[in-house]
Design an enzyme around this catalytic site. Sequence first.
Site, PDB file in Angstrom:
ATOM      1  N   GLU A 246      22.591 -55.834  -7.311  1.00  0.00           N
ATOM      2  CA  GLU A 246      23.377 -55.796  -8.549  1.00  0.00           C
ATOM      3  C   GLU A 246      24.829 -55.973  -8.118  1.00  0.00           C
ATOM      4  O   GLU A 246      25.322 -55.232  -7.269  1.00  0.00           O
ATOM      5  CB  GLU A 246      23.138 -54.453  -9.255  1.00  0.00           C
ATOM      6  CG  GLU A 246      23.510 -54.499 -10.717  1.00  0.00           C
ATOM      7  CD  GLU A 246      24.939 -54.128 -10.921  1.00  0.00           C
ATOM      8  OE1 GLU A 246      25.763 -55.050 -11.108  1.00  0.00           O
ATOM      9  OE2 GLU A 246      25.249 -52.938 -10.864  1.00  0.00           O
ATOM     10  N   CYS A 280      30.966 -52.134 -12.955  1.00  0.00           N
ATOM     11  CA  CYS A 280      30.332 -53.449 -13.070  1.00  0.00           C
ATOM     12  C   CYS A 280      30.103 -53.809 -14.532  1.00  0.00           C
ATOM     13  O   CYS A 280      29.900 -54.966 -14.872  1.00  0.00           O
ATOM     14  CB  CYS A 280      29.021 -53.475 -12.295  1.00  0.00           C
ATOM     15  SG  CYS A 280      27.960 -52.088 -12.681  1.00  0.00           S
TER      16      CYS A 280
END
Length: 480
Positions: A246, A280
């Site tokens: 990720e 993120c």
Amino acid sequence: MTKLNLIAGEWLAGESEIENRNPSDLTDLVGMFAQASGDQLEATLDQARVAQAEWAAYGLERKQAVLNAIGNELMARAEELGTLLSREEGKPLAEGKGEVYRAGQFFTYYAAECLRQIGENADSVRPDIEVDVRREAVGVVAIISPWNFPTATASWKIAPALCYGNAVVWKPANITPASAVALTEIIERQDIPKGLFSLVMGSGRSIGQRLVESPKVNAISFTGSVPVGKGIAAAAIQNLTKVQMEMGSKNALAVMDDADLDLAVSLALGGAFGGTGQKCTASSRLVVHAGIHDAFVEKLVAGAQAMKVGHALEEGVQMGPVVSQQQLGENLAYVDLGKSEGAELACGGQRLEMPHDGFYMSPGVFLNTNNDMRINREEMFAPLTSVIKVGSYDEALSVVNDTNFGLTSGIVTKSLARATHFRRNARTGVVTVNLPTAGTDYHVPFGGRGDSSYGPREQGKAAAEFYTTVKTAYISAGPV
Ligand code: NDP
């Protein structure tokens, strides 16, 4: 006293040590932390293999009890461990405490999942043969986690890894080692085989690289930057190691002309500046309909200017410092870049002097930007956000989707039709309606598209896809 690594079940000093300082106050030494050697890594990987077989053979309720105990302790100690987290990472105390509590919930969720590992069965196409399909542990899992959610990100990887019967070798980010030691101390005290769980603090370039290149590792779960992720994938393929990554994003929040203005502003402020923009899932592009643009921008800029920036542990602080000198330097360079690209810096984006010497900057808002600018294409991981004005819903959707990333996106609208169309056509792994782009649950899948993610989804039941391997058994019972 130096905090040690957990190597093959023993707390050991390393080949060197690093110091960890509070980004809110550089005079505050959080501690000294051991750096694991290559030999220690090899030893712990070997012991992990032995421990994994033993752990996988534990009864379901015994594994469940271990995960429950870890989760319950994290939740009970959220105040204490959240304070430590905020002290070393710089996020406001409420966010630090919330993160530790949430980390506990990952463990209690996966404690219950220990009992929900149910396979499939079928009749074979051949007569009198039955088929049993079930999942087994992958083996030794390497977990490489970032500093921005030092406890939660690690926990949403460690909890499912253990739940499904794996051993874990954890390399946390070197900027936030104290949270890693605290979590390891809790895990190590449980009823687990010696060496099932290892902590290998050290730099990514040395111990991290060696870990991902090791043929002794069966699966690698990584969260961090795109370049490091690509390097890890390249290393993993040499050993055909399973990999899940990720890697951040360039998330957009679309604000429509029919939006509730105050809601839209508060979602944008929280999404852009929560965690000092170091998420993120941060709202780094605000795609705003011309019909609401001027009113939105006025309130957004006023809101950003009113935010209280300060020491993470101080009452009332809404935004702490950025995590490091390097990150601060990169952020300020992005401010200069934005201006040189023709964006108007409406507020913030400045280094701030505070009573404590730390890495402080003011939350910055860029106006008059377009989606081709580098500040709208590259992940900045900074308390900076850009407004992109659009003339219609269709244009908003196309700007939202015009990115190499694809983690989260959101829309603020009162129109069911637009919300529904957006939900179905935004090319991101997570879509939100009248909610921030940041902030997700633990019992449902998390992950993105494009450069944001690679490999199976994390969290919820989806995690089983990565942390297990499928076995198909054929059984012929023979004549009665
Ligand atoms: P990195 O990708 O460098 O670090 C993430 C993790 O990977 C850390 O534990 C790091 O260790 C480790 N690592 C670094 N190099 C290697 C390697 N060669 N092999 C194995 N592991 C390695 O991110 P940074 O912390 O440097 O942050 C840089 C940028 O990355 C940020 O500005 C942001 O844009 C993005 N990022 C995105 C995150 C997200 O949530 N998706 C989280 C963090 C960063 P160590 O730190 O000890 O060197």
